[in-house]
Enzyme design. Structure first.
Site, PDB file in Angstrom:
ATOM      1  N   GLY A  69      62.223  30.547  77.301  1.00 47.09           N
ATOM      2  CA  GLY A  69      63.470  30.894  76.634  1.00 47.09           C
ATOM      3  C   GLY A  69      64.510  29.791  76.714  1.00 47.09           C
ATOM      4  O   GLY A  69      65.241  29.539  75.748  1.00 47.09           O
ATOM      5  N   THR A  70      64.596  29.118  77.858  1.00 51.25           N
ATOM      6  CA  THR A  70      65.569  28.042  78.015  1.00 51.25           C
ATOM      7  C   THR A  70      65.298  26.909  77.033  1.00 51.25           C
ATOM      8  O   THR A  70      66.218  26.391  76.387  1.00 51.25           O
ATOM      9  CB  THR A  70      65.554  27.507  79.458  1.00 51.25           C
ATOM     10  OG1 THR A  70      66.099  28.515  80.328  1.00 51.25           O
ATOM     11  CG2 THR A  70      66.384  26.240  79.594  1.00 51.25           C
ATOM     12  N   ASN A 146      72.139  39.073  79.351  1.00 53.60           N
ATOM     13  CA  ASN A 146      71.118  39.120  80.391  1.00 53.60           C
ATOM     14  C   ASN A 146      71.627  39.715  81.703  1.00 53.60           C
ATOM     15  O   ASN A 146      70.846  40.232  82.498  1.00 53.60           O
ATOM     16  CB  ASN A 146      70.553  37.720  80.648  1.00 53.60           C
ATOM     17  CG  ASN A 146      71.626  36.687  80.908  1.00 53.60           C
ATOM     18  OD1 ASN A 146      72.472  36.430  80.050  1.00 53.60           O
ATOM     19  ND2 ASN A 146      71.611  36.077  82.077  1.00 53.60           N
ATOM     20  N   GLN A 173      66.299  38.972  76.375  1.00 51.44           N
ATOM     21  CA  GLN A 173      66.411  40.227  77.119  1.00 51.44           C
ATOM     22  C   GLN A 173      66.165  41.450  76.248  1.00 51.44           C
ATOM     23  O   GLN A 173      65.667  42.474  76.725  1.00 51.44           O
ATOM     24  CB  GLN A 173      67.798  40.338  77.757  1.00 51.44           C
ATOM     25  CG  GLN A 173      68.022  39.386  78.905  1.00 51.44           C
ATOM     26  CD  GLN A 173      67.179  39.711  80.116  1.00 51.44           C
ATOM     27  OE1 GLN A 173      66.770  40.840  80.335  1.00 51.44           O
ATOM     28  NE2 GLN A 173      66.909  38.696  80.926  1.00 51.44           N
ATOM     29  N   SER A 191      61.059  34.845  75.165  1.00 50.70           N
ATOM     30  CA  SER A 191      60.427  34.324  76.370  1.00 50.70           C
ATOM     31  C   SER A 191      59.316  35.259  76.808  1.00 50.70           C
ATOM     32  O   SER A 191      59.492  36.479  76.806  1.00 50.70           O
ATOM     33  CB  SER A 191      61.462  34.185  77.493  1.00 50.70           C
ATOM     34  OG  SER A 191      60.863  33.740  78.687  1.00 50.70           O
ATOM     35  N   HIS A 193      57.733  35.836  79.842  1.00 50.16           N
ATOM     36  CA  HIS A 193      57.701  36.572  81.112  1.00 50.16           C
ATOM     37  C   HIS A 193      58.691  37.721  81.184  1.00 50.16           C
ATOM     38  O   HIS A 193      58.604  38.559  82.078  1.00 50.16           O
ATOM     39  CB  HIS A 193      57.878  35.618  82.296  1.00 50.16           C
ATOM     40  CG  HIS A 193      59.251  35.062  82.462  1.00 50.16           C
ATOM     41  ND1 HIS A 193      60.069  35.432  83.499  1.00 50.16           N
ATOM     42  CD2 HIS A 193      59.939  34.148  81.739  1.00 50.16           C
ATOM     43  CE1 HIS A 193      61.219  34.769  83.406  1.00 50.16           C
ATOM     44  NE2 HIS A 193      61.149  33.981  82.352  1.00 50.16           N
ATOM     45  N   THR A 229      51.039  18.864  74.538  1.00 49.77           N
ATOM     46  CA  THR A 229      49.841  19.694  74.526  1.00 49.77           C
ATOM     47  C   THR A 229      50.221  21.157  74.711  1.00 49.77           C
ATOM     48  O   THR A 229      50.966  21.511  75.624  1.00 49.77           O
ATOM     49  CB  THR A 229      48.881  19.265  75.652  1.00 49.77           C
ATOM     50  OG1 THR A 229      48.531  17.890  75.457  1.00 49.77           O
ATOM     51  CG2 THR A 229      47.623  20.119  75.639  1.00 49.77           C
ATOM     52  N   CYS A 313      68.773  32.512  86.802  1.00 49.87           N
ATOM     53  CA  CYS A 313      68.903  31.057  86.769  1.00 49.87           C
ATOM     54  C   CYS A 313      70.045  30.553  87.636  1.00 49.87           C
ATOM     55  O   CYS A 313      70.122  29.368  87.935  1.00 49.87           O
ATOM     56  CB  CYS A 313      69.122  30.591  85.324  1.00 49.87           C
ATOM     57  SG  CYS A 313      67.742  30.988  84.241  1.00 49.87           S
TER      58      CYS A 313
END
Length: 368
Positions: A69-70, A146, A173, A191, A193, A229, A313
């Site tokens: 996400g970042t 978030n 979120q 994102s 996770h 990659t 974060c």
């Protein structure tokens, strides 16, 4: 451990784990190669791209896989602003990935407007439209916060903007419990996770025709928008988690929302709710008067409850949450707040037990 920190990361869904397994073993090829081993990996990535686009309702070419996400937020904000030094409009409660990317571009010459929010953390759509001008490269307003789970008025912002400049939203979120309507949106960050997929993978929806300056240069992967990659296992795991989240949304909103509501109801006498507006069903943001959140987190960890004081974060930082400060809280008030976030594996029974343990902790503290 009762895990109430799903906004930081959620345990992996079995569907994601199963999808990833082949690419952690025999199917190990680099998808940029031309031989059979590589083609199997490439085919898996492109199939995942098609499935992701079907979920979002866009074309496969509008999906850019990223490292999370970042990175997706950075690619959206910097990728637009660096094209020609255009201005950036955002809000004071955005994730640090957006705010720090915007401040970086400001140092390089971009004009930056960070808009204030009300006491609930919502921005005024008319204010957004009024500040965005012809020289604005991007407007970035998150779908849901978030830390607090508060929903921003994206529909009204889209109407107010009327397609005048690129509009980005961080839906990291919100996606697990809220669908994303791409109408009027040019860039959307997700994102893996946060949905029950693996860490280290995300995607950015880029509407066809929206130009971006790449941040990572090299072999020209992702149609030149993000070299490097590709994380094959991560990509297929994330898309499997996306599909599982969409299929599970109705149950999620009902059962997870019920768990959150039971949790808050049982703590009603010992906490102060900080919000009175539309928010995600999985977020609970509470204030514990007279008790510092750092202290309470340690006490809760000792009784087997995982929670947080804000963004994963920056939760280890000594500074007060920029989100709560923007909402008008004093430093003392902000330091009494905790975020409890529920997820796909949460249950009402866990919520009840967590509330019981919290009450016991507070009673011990008040009696000490």
């Amino acid at each position: 451990m009762i895990y109430l920190d799903h906004a930081a990361t959620s345990p992996m869904r079995p569907q994601a784990r199963a999808a990833m397994e082949p690419f952690l073993g025999d199917t190990f090829g680099n998808p940029s190669g031309v031989h059979g081993v590589s083609r199997r990996a490439k085919n898996a990535v492109e199939e995942a791209r098609e499935r992701a686009s079907a979920i979002l309702g866009c074309s496969p070419g509008e999906i850019v896989f990223t490292g999370g996400g970042t990175e997706s937020d950075n690619l959206a904000v910097k990728g637009r602003a660096l094209l020609g030094g255009g201005g950036i409009v955002t809000t004071a409660v955005e994730h640090e990935a957006v705010l720090e990317a915007a401040r970086f571009c400001e140092r390089l010459g971009s004009k930056l407007a960070i808009l204030e929010v009300d006491a609930q953390g919502r921005v005024d759509p008319d204010r957004v439209a009024g500040v965005a001008g012809d020289d604005t490269a991007i407007v970035s307003v998150m779908a849901a916060n978030n830390e607090t789970g508060v929903l921003q008025p994206l529909g009204e912002i889209r109407t107010a903007m009327s397609g005048r400049t690129a509009l980005h939203t961080d839906a990291v979120q919100s996606f697990v419990s809220q669908s994303v309507d791409l109408a009027g949106l040019d860039l959307v960050s997700l994102s893996g996770h946060k949905l029950g997929g693996p860490k280290g993978v995300g995607l950015l929806y880029v509407r066809e025709g929206v130009a971006l300056e790449p941040l990572v240069h090299g072999g020209g992967q992702e149609l030149g928008r993000r070299s490097g990659t590709l994380n094959v296992a991560g990509i297929v795991g994330m898309v499997a988690a996306m599909e599982a989240a969409v299929a599970d949304r109705e149950r999620f909103r009902s059962e997870v929302g019920a768990a959150r509501d039971v949790f808050e109801a049982k703590l009603a006498g010992v906490t102060t709710p900080t919000l009175d507006t539309a928010r995600l069903v999985q977020h609970s943001h509470l204030r514990f008067g007279g008790l510092r959140n750092e202290t309470l987190l340690v006490l809760l960890d000792r009784v087997g409850i995982a929670a947080s004081a804000g963004s994963a974060c920056s939760s280890g930082a000594a500074t007060v949450s920029h989100v709560l400060s923007a909402m008008g809280m004093t430093s003392a008030e902000a330091r009494e707040c905790l975020r409890f976030s529920f997820g796909w594996s949460s249950t009402v029974a866990e919520a009840e037990e967590a509330a019981r343990r919290i009450v016991e902790v507070l009673e011990r503290q008040s009696g000490s």
